[in-house]
Design an enzyme around this catalytic site. Structure first.
Site, short mmCIF file in Angstrom:
data_model
loop_
_atom_site.label_atom_id
_atom_site.label_comp_id
_atom_site.label_asym_id
_atom_site.label_seq_id
_atom_site.Cartn_x
_atom_site.Cartn_y
_atom_site.Cartn_z
N SER A 210 -0.19 -9.85 -0.64
CA SER A 210 -1.03 -11.06 -0.65
C SER A 210 -0.68 -11.94 -1.84
O SER A 210 -0.99 -13.13 -1.86
CB SER A 210 -2.50 -10.70 -0.73
N THR B 73 1.62 -4.81 4.09
CA THR B 73 1.52 -5.21 5.50
C THR B 73 0.91 -6.61 5.66
O THR B 73 1.15 -7.27 6.67
CB THR B 73 0.66 -4.21 6.30
N THR C 33 0.82 -1.22 0.00
CA THR C 33 0.00 0.00 0.00
C THR C 33 0.85 1.27 0.00
O THR C 33 0.48 2.27 -0.59
CB THR C 33 -0.91 0.00 1.27
N1 ASP Z 1 -2.78 -5.54 0.64
C1 ASP Z 1 -1.69 -4.70 1.00
C2 ASP Z 1 -0.40 -5.53 0.97
O1 ASP Z 1 -0.17 -6.31 1.85
C3 ASP Z 1 -1.89 -4.13 2.35
C4 ASP Z 1 -0.82 -3.19 2.82
O2 ASP Z 1 0.21 -3.00 2.23
O3 ASP Z 1 -1.03 -2.59 3.87
O4 ASP Z 1 0.33 -5.41 0.05
#
Ligand code: ASP
Length: 620
Positions: A108, A138, A37
């Site tokens: 993911s 994350t 993100t």
């Molecule tokens: N879906 C995102 C990822 O893990 C979430 C994030 O970066 O906070 O790449």
């Protein structure tokens, strides 16, 4: 302090490159931008998506991420792709290079091969940088952090994962603070661990879990305290820092075993499900059981399937479904599992247990017995092996006595006293070649890598004094070789000053390398050549210095040795690969200078080398 800083800054503003190289402490950080993100933008359908070639030019526009005027004035030609943070209060400046991955990934979508790619990049650039930051989504950050902690063997530098909940270029974003904090920690603290920096906390990577999908404080390490808190001051708890205690060099193990899985028990789970989960090619399973490690002991059919799989070589590790706590054999329901050969996983997170299994199982040269043994061992601080919490720092006898004498009573003051006393005592012990004293200090909680007021560690001192046994002792107990004192000197620089070849070789074998700017190295070598100090040249060479480095005028040590007529240095340099035909900025080669100075012997040596080279090339 601020005054000092101001003076330092104004001096730098009027200084040339030479002065800035002298005055500022510098750190170089490599940023591996894998996605997440933090660098995403909203696409036409209104959802976040990674966007390539967007982050770096945008960051360059933000003064807090890039000091444009410094970069224009001070960066050398070959450094032009670096971003430079403004000078920090500590007097250190972080220069960083961002390597953007293609494609950028939502975490993911990451797989084990993405972990290998990151590990490989760290390995390729390990010697060039003081620390590494991985920008990462994350969602699976805790898995990648855990995996990297195992894949990076004998780690001596910080690897920091960070990301954000809101993209960095949105008006409200946690990305800016997280990224800046990660750069500061990577550039300033030689913590030899894989860490997660998020929401003002520095956490051990293989102890973290993503705990909240919306909070800026998304990560926790439920079973150990933070390694550091990022408040007005950054306070690192050095007593928590994990050290591998090896004299082997950093290396990566990038092939992970993919035949691993997580099996979460639930009331009434069917034996068919457990059986099919444990079928080949499954090699390792993390069993997430209840509470302190309990599984139904009134289901013999399930226990039988588990036992059968273990007998066929599947490794099964038991961890708890609870966020905090650890598994032990307190209850009959837990003991039933261990009786069948299940390994108690202590207080490991699911992410750590799974990636540890994947790492251990991929070690082809280990037997099943050895793999089982390694799963029980604390490899990277991922599991509690001794009850550290039970040892109160306030119990340390020495600190207690001094605290009493100074009428100190609060825990905070006592910890400050410990941090002030121990590093100095260790440096004193190292100076007097006293390994016994060091051992006493270590066994009462002293951190062998802690620096004193000048940032000098016991290893710096032992290397400077030429105390080989102390150096060996410190390395065996995990003292870090990469710490820089306030003059940017690592212990290797001290060993060069003492010209102790055994210590230089030992440090280099352990992974120490020169971190000084090449121009500073050239200046040191040129001045040794001018003084005809062959032993100094030898020490630098043993530490890995290139004898053909050149100074601001592109003059090499050989240019200097020739023009100052230092025969011994000329001979040594020529015998060890120095070139006589490289031009300085005045278009002079060392050979031309030898002709000008009219020193017959030197000219003869150069001509002989030149003839040998010609004969060598015509023969081959
Ligand atoms: N879906 C995102 C990822 O893990 C979430 C994030 O970066 O906070 O790449």
């Amino acid at each position: 302090m601020e005054n000092d800083l101001f003076q330092r800054r104004s001096k730098l503003a009027t200084a040339g490159v030479a002065e800035s190289v002298e005055q500022e402490q510098e750190a170089k950080v490599l940023v591996l931008y894998s996605g997440g993100t933090i660098g995403m933008r909203t696409n036409q359908s209104g959802v976040y998506e990674p966007e390539s070639n967007f982050m770096i030019p945008e960051l360059k526009k933000l003064p807090i991420f890039h000091d444009k005027s410094y970069a224009e004035k001070q960066l050398m030609e070959e450094e032009k792709d670096l971003l430079v943070m403004p000078l920090m209060r500590s007097g250190r400046r972080v220069k960083y290079h961002i390597k953007e991955y293609n494609p950028l990934l939502d975490s993911s979508n990451m797989t084990m091969s993405d972990w290998s790619k990151i590990a490989n990049d760290i390995s390729t650039y390990y010697d060039e940088y003081d620390g590494f930051v991985v920008l990462h989504g994350t969602d699976t950050m805790a898995y990648t952090a855990s995996a990297l902690s195992f894949m990076c063997e004998n780690l001596g530098k910080p690897i920091i994962l960070t990301g954000s909940q809101i993209p960095i270029f949105e008006v409200r974003s946690d990305g800016r603070d997280n990224f800046l904090s990660a750069l500061v920690v990577a550039g300033q603290f030689c913590i030899p661990e894989v860490l997660v920096v998020f929401g003002n906390k520095v956490l051990r990577g293989n102890r973290t879990i993503k705990n909240d999908s919306g909070s800026f404080d998304a990560f926790i390490s439920p079973n150990i305290a933070s390694i550091a808190e990022l408040e007005t001051d950054i306070t690192v708890d050095w007593s928590l820092v994990f050290r591998s205690g090896t004299t082997e060099k950093f290396r990566i193990h990038s092939e992970m075993c993919t035949n691993v899985g997580l099996l979460r028990l639930f009331p009434g789970i069917s034996v068919q499900l457990v059986r099919s989960f444990l079928q080949p090619p499954m090699q390792g399973v993390v069993l997430q059981s209840y509470g302190a490690g309990n599984a139904p002991d009134n289901r013999p059919e399930i226990l039988k399937v588990i036992e059968g799989a273990i007998n066929l070589g599947v490794i099964i590790v038991n961890i708890t479904q609870c966020t905090r706590g650890f598994v032990d054999a307190t209850y009959a329901t837990g003991k039933a599992l261990y009786d069948k050969g299940v390994i108690p996983g202590g207080d490991m997170t699911a992410e750590a247990a799974l990636t540890k299994l994947s790492y251990v199982l991929s070690k082809d040269d280990w037997s099943i017995k050895q793999k089982t043994k390694m799963m029980k061992r604390n490899l990277r601080g991922e599991v509690r092996s001794i009850h550290i919490e039970d040892i109160s720092l306030l119990d340390f006898e020495l600190i207690d006595c001094v605290a009493k004498a100074l009428s100190i009573s609060t825990k905070e003051e006592t910890l400050k006293l410990r941090d002030a006393l121990y590093p100095n005592l260790m440096c004193a012990a190292a100076k007097s070649n006293d390994t016994e004293a060091l051992e006493r200090l270590r066994s009462t909680g002293g951190n062998l890598s802690a620096g004193n007021q000048d940032g000098r560690t016991a290893l710096h001192v032992a290397a400077r004094e030429g105390h080989l046994a102390v150096v060996q002792y410190l390395l065996h107990h995990g003292a870090t070789i990469h710490t820089k004192d306030q003059h940017d000197h690592t212990p290797l620089n001290d060993a060069i000053i003492s010209k102790d070849h055994q210590i230089i070789t030992l440090l280099v074998r352990t992974g120490a390398h020169l971190t000084m700017h090449p121009i500073r190295i050239a200046m040191e070598l040129c001045s040794a050549a001018a003084r005809d100090e062959v032993s100094t040249l030898q020490a630098w060479r043993a530490a890995g210095a290139d004898l053909n480095v050149s100074d601001y005028d592109k003059r090499t040590p050989l240019h200097v040795a020739v023009s100052t007529k230092k025969l011994n240095s000329v001979r040594y340099l020529l015998e060890n690969g120095a070139r006589w035909d490289t031009e300085d900025i005045f278009e002079n080669t060392a050979e031309m200078q030898a002709k000008k100075t009219g020193c017959e012997e030197i000219l003869k040596l150069i001509e002989q080398k030149s003839r040998e080279e010609k004969a060598g090339t015509s023969n081959s």
